[in-house]
Every structure is written in structure tokens, then in C-alpha cells.
Design a protein around this motif. Sequence first.
Motif, PDB file in Angstrom:
ATOM      1  N   UNK A 178       0.818  -1.213   0.000  1.00 42.45           N
ATOM      2  CA  UNK A 178       0.000   0.000   0.000  1.00 42.45           C
ATOM      3  C   UNK A 178       0.855   1.268   0.000  1.00 42.45           C
ATOM      4  N   UNK A 179       2.134   1.128   0.322  1.00 40.62           N
ATOM      5  CA  UNK A 179       3.063   2.263   0.383  1.00 40.62           C
ATOM      6  C   UNK A 179       4.171   2.129  -0.663  1.00 40.62           C
ATOM      7  N   UNK A 180       3.936   1.311  -1.677  1.00 37.17           N
ATOM      8  CA  UNK A 180       4.999   0.927  -2.613  1.00 37.17           C
ATOM      9  C   UNK A 180       4.571   1.178  -4.048  1.00 37.17           C
ATOM     10  N   UNK A 181       5.548   1.575  -4.882  1.00 35.37           N
ATOM     11  CA  UNK A 181       5.345   1.728  -6.328  1.00 35.37           C
ATOM     12  C   UNK A 181       6.642   1.373  -7.026  1.00 35.37           C
ATOM     13  N   UNK A 182       6.551   0.727  -8.153  1.00 39.97           N
ATOM     14  CA  UNK A 182       7.745   0.398  -8.917  1.00 39.97           C
ATOM     15  C   UNK A 182       7.567   0.824 -10.368  1.00 39.97           C
ATOM     16  N   UNK A 183       8.674   1.113 -11.037  1.00 35.21           N
ATOM     17  CA  UNK A 183       8.611   1.466 -12.446  1.00 35.21           C
ATOM     18  C   UNK A 183       8.851   2.929 -12.748  1.00 35.21           C
ATOM     19  N   UNK A 184       9.211   3.719 -11.746  1.00 31.09           N
ATOM     20  CA  UNK A 184       9.423   5.146 -12.000  1.00 31.09           C
ATOM     21  C   UNK A 184      10.670   5.388 -12.845  1.00 31.09           C
TER      22      UNK A 184
END
Length: 225
Positions: free
Chosen positions: A58-64
Motif C-alpha cells: 500500500x506504500x509501494x510503487x515500482x517502475x518510475x
Amino acid sequence: MEAKILSYIVLWAMVAFLVSASDPSPLQDFCVAVNDSKAAVFVNGKFCQNPNLVTANDFFFTGLNIHQNTMNPLGSMVRLVGVPEIPGLNTLGVSLAHIDFATNGLNPPHIHPRASEILTVLEGTLYVGFVTSNPDNRLITKVLYQGDVFVFPMGLIHFQLNVGNTAAVALSALGSQNPGVFTIANAVFASKPPISADVLTKAFHLDKNVINYLQAQIWTDNHIY
């Protein structure tokens, strides 16, 4: 006398409240946004996930790090990472943007009505600047190189132009979970319905034929939503 002093205090408190434009302070550790109308808490326009069900994702994102397509008339593309990408950002008052520039690419003059911005150049060379408010309208600019950082104050018109010989990449942190973007040319000449040509003719000191020409153009939006 005490009543008069109290009235001044109340007045100033009201003024401070009215001019506040930042995100509200959270009242709990976090409010992970969830599309669930049965959730018990509703904050910042989002329902909050049950804290016991929250996970690290919920606090994570990948691919920036993935470069975006800059094959458009502006030669730039902005990807905002906000609550839709990271639900845990809800109520935390921050967001992030990745900006790709082709050679000579421009992130055109625009405004973030709800956020100041701090930009870091990861690759390339950028000419950046902002314009102060009335009555001075002073242009403040700087050429930035890899590793350089520049700040754009909340609500002021600003821009970035790639002046190097290669593509450029920048990362921007914004002081709102939903900073908003108001691209000047698009808003003025591509509003729906159009602003009256009589208004724009007088405002910009231009012939009506020029205004009609500008309103007939296809204005590019370089943001991924």
C-alpha cells in the motif's frame, strides 16, 4: 479592551484559515485509500482501509525508472505518482513526478495551485524558472545540471526546458497528494467552451484573428494521469 483584543485574535484566526492552501494534517498514522464505501473512515475524499489489513504494498510503487514517450509537440512527458498509484499517500501531503525531456523538450509554463515543488535533475541540462506574482512579475531562472536542485514556490508560473544535446530526466517532489496542474496556454486558448475572443483580444493586446488562430490549435497535454 479585552473584548476588542479578543475580536482581533478571532479575526486573524479567520484570515489565517481562509488563506491556508496546503493539505490538511492527518489525524491518524495513515489512511490507505480504498474504494470501499463500507469502510468506517472517510478522509480527503477517500475511504480508509482497515489498518489491520494494510500491507507494505500500500506504500509501494515500482517502475518510475521507466522512460515515458516524449514524441509529442512539447517533447516532454510528466508522470505523477500520487494516491492512485500509492494508496498509502492519502492524507500524507506529498507526491512525486518523473519528467522525461527529448532534446529541446519543454515542460511548458504551468501552475500547481496546491503545492510547492522541488526538482532534481537526474540526467541532462535544464533551463528552469518561475515568475513572481503581481506587481513585479520578476522572472527568476537558472541552468541546472545533473544533481542540481531547484525549488518552485506554490502557485507561481514555472517551466523547464531541455537546453542540452541529449535527453534529460528530472524528478520532482510536490507538497500535496494532489498538487493539480494548470497549463497556462491550454487553459487560456483551449478552454471548453472557449473564452470569448473579445476578452482575450483585450487581455493580450492581440488582433482577433490571432486569437482565433490560437484557439483553433491543438494544445498538447504532457501529463500521464
